[in-house]
Write a protein that holds these residues in place. Sequence first.
Motif, PDB file in Angstrom:
ATOM      1  N   LYS A   4     -15.183   0.092 -21.954  1.00  0.00           N
ATOM      2  CA  LYS A   4     -14.778  -0.064 -20.565  1.00  0.00           C
ATOM      3  C   LYS A   4     -13.274   0.146 -20.431  1.00  0.00           C
ATOM      4  CE  LYS A   4     -18.496  -3.254 -19.392  1.00  0.00           C
ATOM      5  NZ  LYS A   4     -18.866  -4.495 -18.672  1.00  0.00           N
ATOM      6  N   LYS A   6      -9.775  -0.777 -19.218  1.00  0.00           N
ATOM      7  CA  LYS A   6      -9.076  -1.989 -18.792  1.00  0.00           C
ATOM      8  C   LYS A   6      -8.020  -1.613 -17.758  1.00  0.00           C
ATOM      9  CE  LYS A   6      -9.772  -4.640 -23.023  1.00  0.00           C
ATOM     10  NZ  LYS A   6      -9.133  -5.446 -24.097  1.00  0.00           N
ATOM     11  N   ASN A  32     -19.626  -0.961 -13.944  1.00  0.00           N
ATOM     12  CA  ASN A  32     -19.975  -1.143 -15.359  1.00  0.00           C
ATOM     13  C   ASN A  32     -19.008  -0.426 -16.295  1.00  0.00           C
ATOM     14  OD1 ASN A  32     -22.244  -2.830 -15.191  1.00  0.00           O
ATOM     15  ND2 ASN A  32     -23.595  -1.121 -14.717  1.00  0.00           N
ATOM     16  N   GLU A  35     -13.016  -2.857 -16.624  1.00  0.00           N
ATOM     17  CA  GLU A  35     -12.772  -4.265 -16.955  1.00  0.00           C
ATOM     18  C   GLU A  35     -11.452  -4.676 -16.288  1.00  0.00           C
ATOM     19  OE1 GLU A  35     -11.931  -6.771 -20.984  1.00  0.00           O
ATOM     20  OE2 GLU A  35     -13.594  -5.324 -21.076  1.00  0.00           O
ATOM     21  N   LYS A  37      -8.599  -7.096 -14.264  1.00  0.00           N
ATOM     22  CA  LYS A  37      -8.182  -8.494 -14.192  1.00  0.00           C
ATOM     23  C   LYS A  37      -8.492  -9.048 -12.809  1.00  0.00           C
ATOM     24  CE  LYS A  37      -4.405  -8.015 -17.545  1.00  0.00           C
ATOM     25  NZ  LYS A  37      -2.927  -8.065 -17.749  1.00  0.00           N
ATOM     26  N   MET A  70     -19.057 -10.500 -13.124  1.00  0.00           N
ATOM     27  CA  MET A  70     -17.648 -10.243 -13.440  1.00  0.00           C
ATOM     28  C   MET A  70     -16.813 -11.487 -13.186  1.00  0.00           C
ATOM     29  SD  MET A  70     -17.347  -6.379 -11.825  1.00  0.00           S
ATOM     30  CE  MET A  70     -15.723  -5.922 -12.414  1.00  0.00           C
ATOM     31  N   ASN A  73     -17.212 -14.060 -15.795  1.00  0.00           N
ATOM     32  CA  ASN A  73     -16.600 -13.664 -17.065  1.00  0.00           C
ATOM     33  C   ASN A  73     -15.075 -13.595 -16.984  1.00  0.00           C
ATOM     34  OD1 ASN A  73     -18.901 -13.347 -18.778  1.00  0.00           O
ATOM     35  ND2 ASN A  73     -19.428 -11.490 -17.665  1.00  0.00           N
ATOM     36  N   VAL A  75     -13.029 -12.472 -14.296  1.00  0.00           N
ATOM     37  CA  VAL A  75     -12.368 -11.561 -13.355  1.00  0.00           C
ATOM     38  C   VAL A  75     -12.106 -12.305 -12.046  1.00  0.00           C
ATOM     39  CG1 VAL A  75     -12.575  -9.416 -12.031  1.00  0.00           C
ATOM     40  CG2 VAL A  75     -13.514  -9.547 -14.358  1.00  0.00           C
TER      41      VAL A  75
END
Length: 283
Positions: A4, A6, A32, A35, A37, A70, A73, A75
């Motif tokens: 993924k 970032k 998907n 990733e 922040k 997300m 996890n 985010v």
Amino acid sequence: MKIKRKIEIAVISDVHLGTYGCHAKHLLTYLNSIEPKKLVLNGDIIDIWQFSKRYFPKSHMKVIKKIMSMASNGVEVIYITGNHDEMLRKFSNTTIGNISIVDKVVLELDGKKAWFFHGDVFDVSIQNAKFLAKLGGYGYDLLTVLNRCVNWYLEKCGKERYSLSKKIKNGVKGAVKYINDFESVISDIAIENEYDYVICGHIHQPKIEYRENKHGKTMYLNSGDWVENFTALEYQFKRWKIYNFNKDKLAPFIIDEEVENIELKDLIAAITIVDHVKEKAKI
């Protein structure tokens, strides 16, 4: 294992989940692949105006589940309300875990101020004639259904996709003037308030452009939509870019212009991602 990309911030808007025009599978593929922040949902994510129990496909529900996953996890998800999901405005300034619901937000990005909001507050047609605006929404939905049929035929013939709604909007002088006025008003207010970036959605026109007047300058950004353009905004390495699903697919975030003062660890991480993708492509 899929690699993924970032990125610091991803901005999507005008998804219109619950309508025939929404391309939820494209959006799910995009979500998907990244990733971030922070994930900024800049309005009209769920189309409550046209919501019907008879039409809410699994792919639309998967987008909601993906966003929730997300958030769980780590985010930070910022849901900015728009006109099609304005019912959520009664929950403004509510935070649940990593998800916050707001009408607008100002973030500091590497020492610069970024002003995020959907943009419908500057739309006179919606403020003064909400019924007509909703009626127009249904017409737009029917047009996108017709457009899907046209594009299915074109793809079968090996030809490029065609956007009926974009052609109509770009061909009508009034629509072009409305878009230009929308961008100018928003940019002028951003300059007046000394915002370095102003980020909105609403008009389904992805764009990054410096705007300037006698009082100063700002960068105007619009995240586009997931009905006809399939675009998002991404912030990484102190700069913005428009991600276009049709053109970029799952390409890594490659530096294509001079970037100053990048942290060495960030640059190494980006190069590592590119190398992994290239190695995987050889297999």
